[in-house]
Write a protein that holds these residues in place. Structure first.
Motif, PDB file in Angstrom:
ATOM      1  N   VAL A 153       0.799  -0.954   0.169  1.00 12.42           N
ATOM      2  CA  VAL A 153       0.161  -0.022  -0.162  1.00 12.42           C
ATOM      3  C   VAL A 153       1.024   1.169  -0.121  1.00 12.42           C
ATOM      4  O   VAL A 153       1.956   1.083   0.744  1.00 12.42           O
ATOM      5  CB  VAL A 153      -0.767  -0.138   1.348  1.00 12.42           C
ATOM      6  N   MET A 154       0.530   2.487  -0.733  1.00 11.46           N
ATOM      7  CA  MET A 154       1.098   3.358  -0.809  1.00 11.46           C
ATOM      8  C   MET A 154       1.188   4.323   0.263  1.00 11.46           C
ATOM      9  O   MET A 154       0.136   4.459   1.029  1.00 11.46           O
ATOM     10  CB  MET A 154       0.990   4.493  -1.865  1.00 11.46           C
ATOM     11  N   ARG A 155       2.430   4.664   1.073  1.00  9.83           N
ATOM     12  CA  ARG A 155       2.513   5.418   2.348  1.00  9.83           C
ATOM     13  C   ARG A 155       1.796   6.883   2.473  1.00  9.83           C
ATOM     14  O   ARG A 155       2.005   7.529   1.501  1.00  9.83           O
ATOM     15  CB  ARG A 155       3.838   5.457   2.718  1.00  9.83           C
TER      16      ARG A 155
ATOM     17  N   GLY B   3      -1.807   6.333  -8.218  1.00  4.09           N
ATOM     18  CA  GLY B   3      -1.297   5.401  -7.282  1.00  4.09           C
ATOM     19  C   GLY B   3      -0.667   4.101  -8.170  1.00  4.09           C
ATOM     20  O   GLY B   3      -0.808   3.878  -9.380  1.00  4.09           O
ATOM     21  N   ARG B   4      -0.140   3.221  -7.484  1.00  3.82           N
ATOM     22  CA  ARG B   4       0.324   1.818  -7.796  1.00  3.82           C
ATOM     23  C   ARG B   4       0.103   0.671  -6.827  1.00  3.82           C
ATOM     24  O   ARG B   4      -0.343   1.158  -5.644  1.00  3.82           O
ATOM     25  CB  ARG B   4       1.910   2.008  -8.197  1.00  3.82           C
ATOM     26  N   TYR B   5       0.590  -0.379  -7.033  1.00  4.34           N
ATOM     27  CA  TYR B   5       0.492  -1.474  -6.149  1.00  4.34           C
ATOM     28  C   TYR B   5      -1.138  -1.742  -5.917  1.00  4.34           C
ATOM     29  O   TYR B   5      -1.831  -1.673  -6.612  1.00  4.34           O
ATOM     30  CB  TYR B   5       1.320  -1.141  -4.849  1.00  4.34           C
ATOM     31  N   GLU B   6      -1.301  -1.716  -4.698  1.00  9.81           N
ATOM     32  CA  GLU B   6      -2.838  -2.069  -4.200  1.00  9.81           C
ATOM     33  C   GLU B   6      -3.614  -0.858  -3.894  1.00  9.81           C
ATOM     34  O   GLU B   6      -4.622  -1.033  -3.714  1.00  9.81           O
ATOM     35  CB  GLU B   6      -2.833  -3.168  -2.877  1.00  9.81           C
ATOM     36  N   GLY B   7      -2.957   0.477  -4.194  1.00  7.08           N
ATOM     37  CA  GLY B   7      -3.467   1.557  -3.825  1.00  7.08           C
ATOM     38  C   GLY B   7      -2.923   2.515  -2.888  1.00  7.08           C
ATOM     39  O   GLY B   7      -1.771   1.952  -2.518  1.00  7.08           O
ATOM     40  N   ILE B   8      -3.628   3.542  -2.687  1.00 11.13           N
ATOM     41  CA  ILE B   8      -2.942   4.544  -1.656  1.00 11.13           C
ATOM     42  C   ILE B   8      -3.561   4.542  -0.277  1.00 11.13           C
ATOM     43  O   ILE B   8      -4.712   4.233  -0.330  1.00 11.13           O
ATOM     44  CB  ILE B   8      -3.001   6.002  -2.362  1.00 11.13           C
TER      45      ILE B   8
END
Ligand code: JAH
Length: 257
Positions: free
Chosen positions: A60-62, A113-118
């Protein structure tokens, strides 16, 4: 219009130097600034993500990194604040009406965003000081929000004054005024690989051509996008339209009164 895009892949936005958006930038209609989110990362590895609370797959984005980035791009004291656009598969569907709304704004910020989101607190906190729209382009998952931001920006840029040469082409378009898909279009030659241009288009009879195009638009919409027919203002259908649609088996939705 000023546009800021925050992403971990600034090079993904390179196409914004081309075509319609590129020309809008060269002519000064759009002031576009692309930012690398990692500029606001603080650790040795410049990390922007972490494991999800509650468990589960992916990262998850920090919020701390995103918070610092958004504060730098749109300082909390600056008024009026920009509108923040966050592409995500869980957003509200983006459509032409939404593009028109965004085109009326002086300043947009895209958070890709990237990955599973922000981390969800980024949108929650941003929304305390600026309008925020989480938008989806459709029911599929991309690797991140960058491609969606490109799409939204192209849809918005072509609506800005002076970007498209002939403003008439903005009026007569799919998802424009009449809520139907566009009719098929043809150009020279009249005969190509055994496929002919429909005769009516060669007659110069403008009323017949308009009626034929309308019928084609109704047929296409019934076939491909019956959901659009159900959303039509019934007042926008004349008797001929209703006959064409009845022929296609479309039943008008019950009136509300
Ligand atoms: C995927 C962040 N509806 C199109 C769309 C928009 C954004 C994303 N996926 C699909 C996405 C992963 C992370 C955004």
């Amino acid at each position: 219009m000023r546009v800021d895009v925050v992403t971990i892949f600034p090079d993904y936005l390179a196409p914004l130097g081309l075509s319609l958006v590129g020309r809008a930038r060269e002519s000064g209609v759009i002031d576009l600034r692309v930012h690398d989110l990692r500029e606001w990362a603080t650790d040795r590895h410049r990390s922007v993500d972490d494991t999800p609370y509650g468990g589960g797959a992916g990262m998850v984005m920090r919020p701390d990194v995103w918070g610092a980035a958004l504060d730098a791009v749109a300082p909390p004291a600056v008024t009026p604040a920009p509108r923040l656009v966050v592409p995500t598969p869980s957003g509200r569907p983006f459509d032409q009406a939404f593009a028109r709304k965004l085109a009326a704004e002086p300043w947009l910020v895209f958070a890709c965003g990237r990955y599973e989101g922000i981390d969800a607190r980024v949108v929650a906190e941003a929304a305390t000081r600026m309008p925020v729209d989480e938008v989806s382009l459709g029911d599929y998952v991309l690797g991140g929000g960058e491609a969606a931001a490109l799409v939204v920006l192209e849809a918005v840029a072509r609506l800005l004054p002076g970007v498209v040469g002939n403003p008439e082409s903005l009026v007569e378009e799919s998802h424009g005024a009449d809520g139907l898909l566009e009719y098929p279009v043809y150009t020279k030659p009249v005969s190509w690989r055994g496929h002919e241009v429909p005769d009516v288009l060669l007659t110069g009879h403008h009323a017949n051509i308009a009626r034929w195009r309308r019928d084609q638009a109704l047929r296409r919409t019934a076939e491909r996008r019956p959901d659009l027919l159900d959303r039509l203002d019934p007042e926008s259908l004349d008797a001929h339209d209703r006959a064409v649609l009845a022929d296609l088996g479309w039943v008008p939705p019950a009136g509300e009164d």
